[in-house]
Every structure is written in C-alpha cells, then in structure tokens.
Design an enzyme around this catalytic site. Structure first.
Site, short mmCIF file in Angstrom:
data_model
loop_
_atom_site.label_atom_id
_atom_site.label_comp_id
_atom_site.label_asym_id
_atom_site.label_seq_id
_atom_site.Cartn_x
_atom_site.Cartn_y
_atom_site.Cartn_z
CB CYS A 183 14.90 55.84 -0.86
SG CYS A 183 16.41 56.48 -1.07
CG HIS B 117 17.36 52.41 -1.58
ND1 HIS B 117 16.57 53.09 -2.30
CD2 HIS B 117 16.76 51.48 -1.36
CE1 HIS B 117 15.44 52.79 -2.33
NE2 HIS B 117 15.34 51.46 -1.56
CG ASP C 299 12.59 49.74 -0.58
OD1 ASP C 299 12.03 51.03 -0.51
OD2 ASP C 299 13.44 49.56 -1.36
#
Length: 468
Positions: A28, A70, A85
C-alpha cells in the site's frame, strides 16, 4: 493509462508485491507513493495518508493498537479534497501476502468520506473529511460494509453492530435494498442453521446456532438474474454471533434450500398471490394446504423431503396432491409422520420439453407424534391436470369395506373401478361417483373409457388396500 513499468525502472519503485517487500515497503505504501508521484506529474495536488484499515486479515470486533498499518491518498480536485485508495482499487493480495491479483474496483476512487471512514481511519483525524470526526473506538465498533455492499445498491444492515448476541438461541439480521436482490448466508461456513426470507426490498434472516460460542456470519448478495452482468454472490457484510444457549428444537432438514418461502422471486416465475404467505407452515394434524394463482403455460412439480430414509423420491411426490381450478393451483400436503419437512416446488413452461427448474420451498413442521397419513393415490399419464379427486383422497383403502368414489373428470365416455370385481361409476354434472367393495383384493384401479368407440380402458389411478 501510465507507463508504470517505465516509471518503476526510473524510481526503483515497483507495484509487484515481491519487489515492494524486498525494498522494505508495504504494497500500500508503494502504491500510495506511486499515485502521489503520478499526480505531481499531472499537476494535481495529492497527499499520502496513513492510518488503520479494516482490510485483508481484519477480524470483526478487533481493536487497533500501535503504528498505522495502511496507506492511501487524498487529492485536491475542483476546490476540495477527495479520498481514494489505489491499492484496494486495483486488486487484492492472497492469504500469504505473496501474490497480488489485479481487479479494478471503482468504489475506492473519490469515495464519499462518510463511506470511506467505514474501513479507513487516518492517523490525522482532519483527513477523515468529516464533521464531527469519529474516534478510534467508534471506528472499531462500526459495522464493516464491503465495497460490494454499496456497489450492489444495498442501503442498510440491521443490527448496526458487528457483534450480536443470541436471545433464547436465536439472532436476527436484515438487509435493506432498493430493488430485488438475491441473498445467501454462511454461518461457520454452512447455511443449515438459519431461515432466510426474501423481501421486495431486502431480506430477513433468523439464525439458530447449534453450538455455543462465537460464530462468523457472512451475508452474500448478487443482482437478480434478469439484471445481472456478474452472476456471482459477493460478501457484503459480516457479523460475529455470540451464542450462550442452543435452541435444539430449531434444527432444519438438510434438504431445506435458502431462501425459504414465497417472494418476488417466485412471483417472477409465475407463482402469484400465495396463501399462506409465510416460509414456515405449522400443522397439528399433519395436513396443510397452499394455493397460488398461476401464470399461463406453467406446469408444476412438487416433492416432500425430510431427513433420514422415511421418504423415497416417489413417495415424497405422492404425499402432495395438486388440484387445478382454472388459473389456481391448490397443494394439499399429508405428512407421513411428525417432524420437519421440506416442500419443494419446481416449474417449467408446458410448451418446454426440458426439465423442471427448482423455484422455492417451504418448511413444514408437525410435533404431533400421533400423525400418520398415507400417501395420495398413484396417478398415471391419462390422469389429466384439471381432473380432481373428491374422495377417497387416501391412497390406502380399508379392507373389506364399501368405499365411496367421487371424481371430477371431463371428456370421458365411461369410468369404472376395478377391484376383485368391477364397479361402474355414474356421471352427475361432471362428477363420476359410485361405490366399490375392497373385499378380496390388495389394490384398486380407476379405469376410464375415453371414447365410446374404443374397446379398451386406461388406468388413471391406483389405490392400495390395507392387509388384513
């Protein structure tokens, strides 16, 4: 489209999990930094954000402690900040975190902050883009709705807490949606311990865990077939069901298929105005009746099922009697004994030479251990759909008795009952009636003479006679 490979070669940043992990960066983080750099090249203001996320490996009800786990982005477009995202929007990793599967998911690009907070909690609360902001505790206690929940047009799930307690062995869940949606559920991987019913705008589910303790409950959904571009069920919401006591009386037959009872789905297949309009039928004397208005050109097949070997396939069909009256059908059910039974209903177009398709089912419950109904008489191909047995309904006749016959049939020249002797029936306003003696025989046949010019009779019904 961007030349991602070329960019990777220049910046030593790769979207491949193996490359990213070798560089000491999480997937991520790599995607968030890549997206931030691409925005800078495009002249778009972008920030990389970090925080906690209810992503891969998250378990319902868990708490978040320590460092953030994250990373995602915020972009400034048309005078305000938006959240996205790019990792979740591009695919997912497997359970071992070694393989990344590319699967575009538009939901995670420019997601509304009120939905984004459902599974993203930034370290800096200002980047929630909400007023008022949520606390970490509120984030932990919130229901987790997957992106599929919103992409399928679902509106709400009840209860709104991820952990639910059973009351007297039962827990209830419901989902609201705008249009007809099909649902499934899994409780610890099986759908045997619940009762799901479809509503026009959602579904209702009663869960009866058969073990105490914590149970994972998953709800799946998909668009109805008429509208479906993707014909697979997708998980939309999860619960943890805490069970302190078991309701052992609510054990369902293995043949029970979810959802249970009539609904918009059975109406779509031509079963209109069901009566009774409920999934469970309770009977004290072992008998019950259902009626529907049928759409034109529908042929119906029914069967009765229960656990164990007490009902063969043939006998399961013979314990249900179909009676047609113009556009209506009545289903008379006589249970062979007490217990829980499943009444399955199939249909096809009369003009279709193919097989019958399963449509829906009912749960029938009888606690009276004195119940013991024989099957209805066996019918043959010459017994037409709109014929009707008025009496005797029982397929097992008493021995050494005179039995009254009343049958509603049309287009027949002669009718007789064949036992030890032959007994003709007489016609009165479309009803053939008469008496037959069961002495000296083990079975009785109803025979019809279809045409006065024919010299032979055809069997239409068969009765058995009790042994002495």
């Amino acid at each position: 489209e961007y030349d991602v490979v070329g960019y990777h070669n220049k910046s030593q940043l790769s979207s491949k999990p193996r490359d990213v992990l070798q560089m000491g960066k999480s997937i991520c983080e790599g995607y968030a930094e890549l997206f931030e750099h691409m925005c800078s090249l495009a002249g778009i203001q972008c920030k990389k954000l970090s925080g906690h996320a209810k992503g891969h490996g998250y378990k319902t009800g868990q708490t978040f402690t320590g460092n953030s786990d994250h990373a995602w982005n915020a972009v400034y477009l048309e005078g305000r900040w938006h959240l996205l995202d790019s990792t979740w929007g591009s695919g997912s990793v497997d359970d071992s975190f070694t393989k990344f599967t590319y699967r575009y998911n538009e939901f995670y690009f420019l997601t509304h902050p009120a939905l984004f907070i459902n599974n993203h909690f930034p370290d800096n609360s200002n980047w929630q883009l909400l007023k008022p902001t949520l606390t970490l505790k509120e984030f932990e206690n919130n229901m987790l709705h997957s992106s599929n929940f919103y992409m399928l047009g679902l509106l709400a799930a009840h209860p709104e807490t991820p952990i639910i307690q059973t009351v007297n062995g039962k827990a209830s869940v419901s989902v609201d949606c705008r249009s007809g949606t099909l649902f499934k559920f899994k409780l610890k991987g099986t759908d045997e311990h619940g009762l799901m019913t479809l509503r026009k705008h959602g579904m209702e589910l009663d869960i009866y865990p058969q073990e105490t303790g914590s149970h994972k409950l998953e709800i799946f959904a998909k668009p109805s077939k008429a509208d479906a571009s993707d014909d697979t069920y997708k998980c939309v919401v999860e619960y943890v069901v805490e069970c302190e006591s078991v309701d052992e009386a609510m054990r369902f037959p293995k043949d029970l298929h979810q959802p249970v009872g009539p609904s918009w789905f059975s109406e779509r297949h031509g079963f209109l105005r069901p009566s009774p309009n409920k999934p469970i039928l309770h009977t004290n004397d072992g008998r019950c009746s259902l009626t529907f208005t049928l759409r034109n050109d529908i042929s119906v097949l029914t069967s009765l099922h229960t656990d164990g070997s007490s009902l063969t396939e043939d006998m399961g069909r013979r314990h249900v009697l179909q009676i047609y009256r113009r556009s209506q059908i009545e289903l008379k059910v006589h249970l062979p004994h007490a217990g829980n039974f499943v009444l399955k209903i199939y249909s096809k177009k009369k003009s279709d030479p193919g097989n019958y398709d399963y449509i829906f089912n009912y749960l029938i419950r009888c606690l009276n251990t004195e119940v013991k109904w024989p099957a209805f008489p066996q019918s043959y191909s010459k017994w037409l759909q709109d014929y009707e047995i008025l009496e005797p309904l029982s397929g097992l006749l008493p021995a050494n008795r005179n039995v009254q016959f009343k049958l509603k049939m049309h287009g027949i020249a002669k009718v007789l009952v064949q036992a030890e002797n032959t007994y003709p029936l007489t016609q009165n306003k479309g009803i053939w009636e008469g008496t037959c003696s069961t002495s000296g025989c083990t079975e009785v046949f109803v025979m019809v003479h279809e045409n006065a010019n024919h010299s032979f009779y055809s069997r239409v019904l068969r009765y058995e006679v009790e042994t002495q």
